[in-house]
Design a protein around this motif. Structure first.
Motif, PDB file in Angstrom:
ATOM      1  N   LEU A   7      33.211  49.298  -8.129  1.00 24.32           N
ATOM      2  CA  LEU A   7      34.534  50.158  -7.289  1.00 24.32           C
ATOM      3  C   LEU A   7      34.825  48.720  -6.211  1.00 24.32           C
ATOM      4  CD1 LEU A   7      33.691  53.905  -7.114  1.00 24.32           C
ATOM      5  CD2 LEU A   7      35.729  52.968  -8.109  1.00 24.32           C
ATOM      6  N   PHE A   8      33.774  48.352  -5.640  1.00 23.77           N
ATOM      7  CA  PHE A   8      33.817  47.609  -4.568  1.00 23.77           C
ATOM      8  C   PHE A   8      34.536  46.000  -5.095  1.00 23.77           C
ATOM      9  CE2 PHE A   8      32.421  43.974  -1.662  1.00 23.77           C
ATOM     10  CZ  PHE A   8      33.040  44.297  -0.709  1.00 23.77           C
ATOM     11  N   ASN A   9      33.982  45.804  -6.279  1.00 18.90           N
ATOM     12  CA  ASN A   9      34.442  44.476  -6.763  1.00 18.90           C
ATOM     13  C   ASN A   9      35.822  44.613  -7.054  1.00 18.90           C
ATOM     14  OD1 ASN A   9      32.166  43.201  -6.417  1.00 18.90           O
ATOM     15  ND2 ASN A   9      31.365  43.758  -8.520  1.00 18.90           N
ATOM     16  N   TRP A  10      36.384  45.815  -7.611  1.00 23.14           N
ATOM     17  CA  TRP A  10      37.748  46.162  -8.019  1.00 23.14           C
ATOM     18  C   TRP A  10      38.427  46.080  -6.709  1.00 23.14           C
ATOM     19  CZ3 TRP A  10      40.670  50.188  -5.961  1.00 23.14           C
ATOM     20  CH2 TRP A  10      42.010  50.033  -6.651  1.00 23.14           C
ATOM     21  N   LEU A  11      37.890  46.443  -5.554  1.00 25.74           N
ATOM     22  CA  LEU A  11      38.786  46.840  -4.388  1.00 25.74           C
ATOM     23  C   LEU A  11      38.900  45.562  -4.054  1.00 25.74           C
ATOM     24  CD1 LEU A  11      40.102  48.216  -1.905  1.00 25.74           C
ATOM     25  CD2 LEU A  11      37.878  48.682  -1.170  1.00 25.74           C
ATOM     26  N   ILE A  13      39.136  42.470  -5.080  1.00 23.77           N
ATOM     27  CA  ILE A  13      40.132  41.587  -6.010  1.00 23.77           C
ATOM     28  C   ILE A  13      41.434  42.480  -5.859  1.00 23.77           C
ATOM     29  CG2 ILE A  13      39.765  42.562  -8.352  1.00 23.77           C
ATOM     30  CD1 ILE A  13      40.379  38.748  -7.246  1.00 23.77           C
ATOM     31  N   GLN A  14      41.586  43.714  -5.982  1.00 16.45           N
ATOM     32  CA  GLN A  14      42.906  44.213  -5.672  1.00 16.45           C
ATOM     33  C   GLN A  14      43.407  43.816  -4.370  1.00 16.45           C
ATOM     34  OE1 GLN A  14      44.426  46.295  -8.294  1.00 16.45           O
ATOM     35  NE2 GLN A  14      46.063  46.025  -7.031  1.00 16.45           N
ATOM     36  N   VAL A  15      42.921  43.928  -3.353  1.00 15.50           N
ATOM     37  CA  VAL A  15      43.212  43.593  -1.939  1.00 15.50           C
ATOM     38  C   VAL A  15      43.946  42.151  -2.265  1.00 15.50           C
ATOM     39  CG1 VAL A  15      42.598  42.857   0.223  1.00 15.50           C
ATOM     40  CG2 VAL A  15      41.775  44.883  -0.679  1.00 15.50           C
ATOM     41  N   VAL A  16      43.300  41.118  -2.882  1.00 17.27           N
ATOM     42  CA  VAL A  16      43.658  39.988  -2.954  1.00 17.27           C
ATOM     43  C   VAL A  16      45.010  39.936  -3.878  1.00 17.27           C
ATOM     44  CG1 VAL A  16      43.404  37.496  -4.304  1.00 17.27           C
ATOM     45  CG2 VAL A  16      41.462  38.709  -3.012  1.00 17.27           C
ATOM     46  N   TRP A  17      44.953  40.653  -5.099  1.00 15.73           N
ATOM     47  CA  TRP A  17      46.177  40.621  -5.803  1.00 15.73           C
ATOM     48  C   TRP A  17      47.382  41.468  -5.049  1.00 15.73           C
ATOM     49  CZ3 TRP A  17      47.116  44.140 -10.449  1.00 15.73           C
ATOM     50  CH2 TRP A  17      48.078  43.645 -11.229  1.00 15.73           C
ATOM     51  N   ASP A  18      47.063  42.229  -4.342  1.00 14.67           N
ATOM     52  CA  ASP A  18      48.176  42.914  -3.513  1.00 14.67           C
ATOM     53  C   ASP A  18      48.762  41.915  -2.415  1.00 14.67           C
ATOM     54  OD1 ASP A  18      47.460  45.665  -4.513  1.00 14.67           O
ATOM     55  OD2 ASP A  18      46.633  46.214  -2.928  1.00 14.67           O
ATOM     56  N   LYS A  19      47.917  41.068  -1.920  1.00 10.07           N
ATOM     57  CA  LYS A  19      48.666  40.310  -0.982  1.00 10.07           C
ATOM     58  C   LYS A  19      49.129  38.928  -1.680  1.00 10.07           C
ATOM     59  CE  LYS A  19      48.980  38.532   3.044  1.00 10.07           C
ATOM     60  NZ  LYS A  19      50.085  39.017   4.353  1.00 10.07           N
ATOM     61  N   MET A  74      34.811  44.059   5.131  1.00 15.77           N
ATOM     62  CA  MET A  74      34.156  43.775   3.890  1.00 15.77           C
ATOM     63  C   MET A  74      35.131  43.657   2.809  1.00 15.77           C
ATOM     64  SD  MET A  74      30.671  45.822   4.402  1.00 15.77           S
ATOM     65  CE  MET A  74      29.840  45.401   2.816  1.00 15.77           C
ATOM     66  N   ALA A  75      36.024  44.640   2.606  1.00  8.93           N
ATOM     67  CA  ALA A  75      36.891  44.479   1.427  1.00  8.93           C
ATOM     68  C   ALA A  75      38.021  43.431   1.616  1.00  8.93           C
ATOM     69  CB  ALA A  75      37.647  45.993   1.335  1.00  8.93           C
ATOM     70  N   GLU A  76      38.115  43.034   2.662  1.00  5.89           N
ATOM     71  CA  GLU A  76      39.176  41.940   2.788  1.00  5.89           C
ATOM     72  C   GLU A  76      38.484  40.456   3.023  1.00  5.89           C
ATOM     73  OE1 GLU A  76      41.501  43.215   6.259  1.00  5.89           O
ATOM     74  OE2 GLU A  76      42.553  44.812   4.982  1.00  5.89           O
ATOM     75  N   LYS A  77      37.142  40.739   2.971  1.00  5.40           N
ATOM     76  CA  LYS A  77      36.425  39.259   3.040  1.00  5.40           C
ATOM     77  C   LYS A  77      36.792  38.207   2.127  1.00  5.40           C
ATOM     78  CE  LYS A  77      32.032  36.970   3.820  1.00  5.40           C
ATOM     79  NZ  LYS A  77      32.660  35.852   3.313  1.00  5.40           N
ATOM     80  N   LEU A  78      37.151  38.628   0.798  1.00  4.07           N
ATOM     81  CA  LEU A  78      37.447  37.777  -0.253  1.00  4.07           C
ATOM     82  C   LEU A  78      38.936  37.139   0.194  1.00  4.07           C
ATOM     83  CD1 LEU A  78      36.945  36.419  -2.917  1.00  4.07           C
ATOM     84  CD2 LEU A  78      37.761  38.153  -4.053  1.00  4.07           C
ATOM     85  N   LEU A  79      39.692  37.985   0.296  1.00  4.89           N
ATOM     86  CA  LEU A  79      41.051  37.569   0.730  1.00  4.89           C
ATOM     87  C   LEU A  79      40.966  36.395   1.923  1.00  4.89           C
ATOM     88  CD1 LEU A  79      44.119  37.460   0.698  1.00  4.89           C
ATOM     89  CD2 LEU A  79      44.062  39.660   2.106  1.00  4.89           C
ATOM     90  N   ASN A  80      40.283  36.850   2.838  1.00 10.86           N
ATOM     91  CA  ASN A  80      40.395  35.923   4.044  1.00 10.86           C
ATOM     92  C   ASN A  80      39.422  34.633   3.557  1.00 10.86           C
ATOM     93  OD1 ASN A  80      41.496  37.706   5.775  1.00 10.86           O
ATOM     94  ND2 ASN A  80      39.556  38.862   6.264  1.00 10.86           N
ATOM     95  N   ASP A  81      38.529  34.653   2.726  1.00  3.10           N
ATOM     96  CA  ASP A  81      37.993  33.394   2.403  1.00  3.10           C
ATOM     97  C   ASP A  81      38.939  32.567   1.610  1.00  3.10           C
ATOM     98  OD1 ASP A  81      35.601  34.098   3.580  1.00  3.10           O
ATOM     99  OD2 ASP A  81      34.807  34.752   1.623  1.00  3.10           O
TER     100      ASP A  81
END
Length: 94
Positions: A7-11, A13-19, A74-81
């Protein structure tokens, strides 16, 4: 993979895809985790929303709705990176 991890991994990458809706890799990876959730955990995502400093995911499993929360930072860390790495931002201005 444990349900909470999936669920966390999905979240993330979903945050990235949304943006970045034109990011095909994000789209494909989000679909991969959705498939994993369905096939391995019999989970369907019902809703994803931000409440205060958390993302709340509502999902259905075994006929029951359940919720899990993850810290927004934490959920937005991948997007920020990704945003902070210039080589990944040359063709995406979504």
């Amino acid at each position: 993979m444990q349900l909470k991890d999936a669920l966390f991994n999905w979240l993330q990458i979903q945050v990235v895809w949304d943006k970045r809706p034109s990011d095909r890799s994000a789209k494909d990876t989000a679909h991969f985790f959705e498939e994993m959730l369905r096939e391995d955990h019999q989970v369907t995502i019902v809703e994803k929303k931000v409440e205060g400093g958390n993302y709340v995911i509502t999902y259905e499993q075994a006929g029951e709705q359940r919720q899990v929360e993850f810290p927004r930072d934490m959920a937005e860390k991948l997007l920020n990176d990704i945003i902070n790495e210039p080589k990944y931002n040359q063709s995406f201005e979504d």
